[in-house]
Design an enzyme around this catalytic site. Structure first.
Site, PDB file in Angstrom:
ATOM      1  N   HIS A 123      -0.178  -4.125  -2.891  1.00 54.00           N
ATOM      2  CA  HIS A 123      -0.529  -2.704  -2.893  1.00 54.00           C
ATOM      3  C   HIS A 123      -0.665  -2.238  -1.441  1.00 54.00           C
ATOM      4  CE1 HIS A 123      -2.446  -2.434  -7.177  1.00 54.00           C
ATOM      5  NE2 HIS A 123      -1.357  -3.197  -7.166  1.00 54.00           N
ATOM      6  N   GLU A 162      -2.951  -0.599   0.091  1.00 46.87           N
ATOM      7  CA  GLU A 162      -4.267  -0.822   0.689  1.00 46.87           C
ATOM      8  C   GLU A 162      -4.454  -2.277   1.112  1.00 46.87           C
ATOM      9  OE1 GLU A 162      -4.917   2.213  -2.734  1.00 46.87           O
ATOM     10  OE2 GLU A 162      -3.660   0.461  -2.343  1.00 46.87           O
ATOM     11  N   CYS A 166      -7.380   1.044  -6.851  1.00 47.88           N
ATOM     12  CA  CYS A 166      -7.610   0.335  -8.103  1.00 47.88           C
ATOM     13  C   CYS A 166      -8.774  -0.652  -7.913  1.00 47.88           C
ATOM     14  CB  CYS A 166      -6.338  -0.401  -8.513  1.00 47.88           C
ATOM     15  SG  CYS A 166      -5.974  -1.834  -7.450  1.00 47.88           S
ATOM     16  N   CYS A 184      -8.070  -3.286  -5.080  1.00 42.58           N
ATOM     17  CA  CYS A 184      -8.123  -2.727  -3.733  1.00 42.58           C
ATOM     18  C   CYS A 184      -9.536  -2.293  -3.365  1.00 42.58           C
ATOM     19  CB  CYS A 184      -7.142  -1.568  -3.606  1.00 42.58           C
ATOM     20  SG  CYS A 184      -5.418  -2.105  -3.769  1.00 42.58           S
TER      21      CYS A 184
END
Length: 160
Positions: A59, A61, A89, A92
Site C-alpha cells: 500500500h 502508506e 486501512c 496502514c
C-alpha cells in the site's frame, strides 16, 4: 478551526500525494498516493504497487513509511507527517502507530475500510502505546474523484 498557513501547507503536500496517486493509476494500480514530510521536507513518496509487486502489503502508506525510515536509518518517525489521498486501512493505521508517526493527513474518507475514523480509529485508540494526530478531508473531493474515475474506467473495460 485550522490555521490558514497549516491548511495551505497541508493542501500543498496533499497535491504531491495526488501526483503519486495519478502515477499509480497510470500503471493500473488503484490510485492512492502517500508522502512523508519531516521538517517541511518530503522524505518519501510512494503509491500503491500491489498488482505490480504481487505484495498484499504494498500500500502507498506502507511503502512511504519504509522509504522514510530508510532515509533516516531509523524506524521511529516521531516528527513526521504522513499524507495519504485515502483514509488508511487497518494495516496502514497500525503501521502509523508502530512507526510513532506524529501526524496523519488524509483526503477522502473510506467508509468501507477506513481505520482512522470511519470504521474504527486505530491511530487514536487509548489502549495502544502511541496516538497519531489526524487531519481529514484535505482536498477530499479531488482525492475521491481520482478513485471514482479509476473504478468507472475499470468497470467499462471488457472482461477478457
Amino acid at each position: 478551526m485550522m490555521e490558514v498557513d497549516q491548511l495551505r501547507t497541508d493542501e500543498r503536500y496533499m497535491r504531491e500525494a495526488l501526483a503519486q496517486a495519478a502515477e499509480a493509476g497510470s500503471i493500473g494500480e488503484i490510485p492512492i498516493g502517500a508522502i512523508v514530510v519531516r521538517e517541511d521536507r518530503i522524505v518519501a513518496r510512494a503509491h500503491n504497487l500491489r498488482e505490480q509487486s504481487g505484495d498484499p502489503t504494498a500500500h502507498a502508506e506502507i511503502l512511504a513509511l519504509r522509504e522514510a525510515a530508510a532515509a533516516q536509518s531509523h524506524w521511529r518517525l516521531a516528527d513526521a507527517t504522513l499524507y495519504s489521498t485515502l483514509e488508511p486501512c487497518p494495516m496502514c493505521a497500525g503501521a502509523l502507530v508502530q512507526a510513532r508517526v506524529k501526524r496523519l493527513v488524509f483526503g477522502a474518507a473510506d467508509p468501507k475500510a477506513g481505520a482512522t475514523g470511519s470504521l474504527m480509529n486505530i491511530v487514536q485508540d487509548p489502549r495502544l502505546n502511541h496516538r497519531v494526530e489526524v487531519t481529514s478531508g484535505i482536498l477530499a473531493e479531488e482525492c475521491g474523484k481520482i478513485l471514482k474515475e479509476f473504478f468507472q474506467k475499470r468497470r467499462q473495460q471488457p472482461v477478457s
